[in-house]
Scaffold this motif. Structure first.
Motif, short mmCIF file in Angstrom:
data_model
loop_
_atom_site.label_atom_id
_atom_site.label_comp_id
_atom_site.label_asym_id
_atom_site.label_seq_id
_atom_site.Cartn_x
_atom_site.Cartn_y
_atom_site.Cartn_z
N TYR A 19 4.96 3.64 4.27
CA TYR A 19 4.94 4.54 2.95
C TYR A 19 4.98 5.97 3.37
O TYR A 19 5.73 6.78 2.61
CB TYR A 19 3.49 4.14 2.35
N PHE A 20 4.18 6.59 4.37
CA PHE A 20 4.16 7.94 4.50
C PHE A 20 5.47 8.28 5.22
O PHE A 20 6.16 9.44 4.81
CB PHE A 20 3.16 8.11 5.77
N GLN A 78 0.60 2.00 5.34
CA GLN A 78 0.29 3.41 5.39
C GLN A 78 1.56 4.19 6.00
O GLN A 78 2.17 5.06 5.75
CB GLN A 78 -0.84 3.88 5.79
N SER A 79 1.76 3.58 7.27
CA SER A 79 2.83 4.32 8.14
C SER A 79 4.42 4.26 7.43
O SER A 79 4.96 5.20 7.51
CB SER A 79 2.84 3.34 9.49
N SER A 133 -6.07 4.41 7.20
CA SER A 133 -6.05 3.53 6.35
C SER A 133 -7.22 2.85 6.00
O SER A 133 -7.11 2.59 4.70
CB SER A 133 -5.09 2.62 7.04
N VAL A 141 -3.51 11.87 2.56
CA VAL A 141 -3.23 11.83 4.11
C VAL A 141 -2.97 13.37 4.59
O VAL A 141 -3.68 13.84 5.42
CB VAL A 141 -1.96 10.72 4.48
N LEU A 146 -8.38 4.57 2.80
CA LEU A 146 -7.65 4.26 1.57
C LEU A 146 -7.76 2.74 1.30
O LEU A 146 -7.19 2.59 0.07
CB LEU A 146 -6.21 4.75 2.13
N MET A 186 -1.09 9.15 -2.51
CA MET A 186 -1.59 8.47 -1.10
C MET A 186 -1.23 9.59 -0.09
O MET A 186 -1.83 9.95 0.82
CB MET A 186 -1.11 7.04 -0.71
N THR A 187 0.01 9.88 -0.10
CA THR A 187 0.70 10.99 0.93
C THR A 187 -0.10 12.22 0.95
O THR A 187 -0.31 12.96 1.78
CB THR A 187 2.19 11.09 0.70
#
Length: 105
Positions: free
Chosen positions: A36-37, A33-34, A23, A5, A26, A1-2
């Motif tokens: 996780y990133f 997302q925030s 988001s 992005v 995804l 995912m990163t």
């Protein structure tokens, strides 16, 4: 995912890069997302976007003859004034001053 992005931001730095917009692509929530990133990169999502946009604008100021207004628009700023303000905060000089000092053309 990163990785998605980061690649998406690099390729679409002039587009709507809101947390909600990415988001949605995804199929996850913005807060997830925030978080996780930030966990995976150590960088806030918005800071990452800002850095990519500033780096792209620096490249364009140095390597092209595009007007500052055009560069502002290409990197996602609606007005040259807002672009000038954030660019100066980031670099300590205006885009025009940067170009004068660093133009390779």
């Amino acid at each position: 995912m990163t990785k998605f992005v980061m690649e998406y931001v690099e390729s679409n730095f002039g587009d709507d890069l809101s947390l909600e917009a990415i988001s949605a692509k995804l199929g996850i929530t913005g807060p997830y997302q925030s978080t996780y990133f930030k966990e995976k990169t150590g960088t806030n999502f918005s800071d990452y976007i800002f850095t990519v946009r500033m780096n792209k604008s620096i490249e364009m100021l140095r390597d092209t003859d595009l007007k500052v207004q055009e560069i502002a628009s290409l990197v996602g700023y609606f007005t040259a004034a807002s672009f000038n303000r954030v660019f100066k905060r980031h670099t300590g000089i205006t885009p025009s001053e940067f170009r004068r000092l660093n133009n390779k053309n």
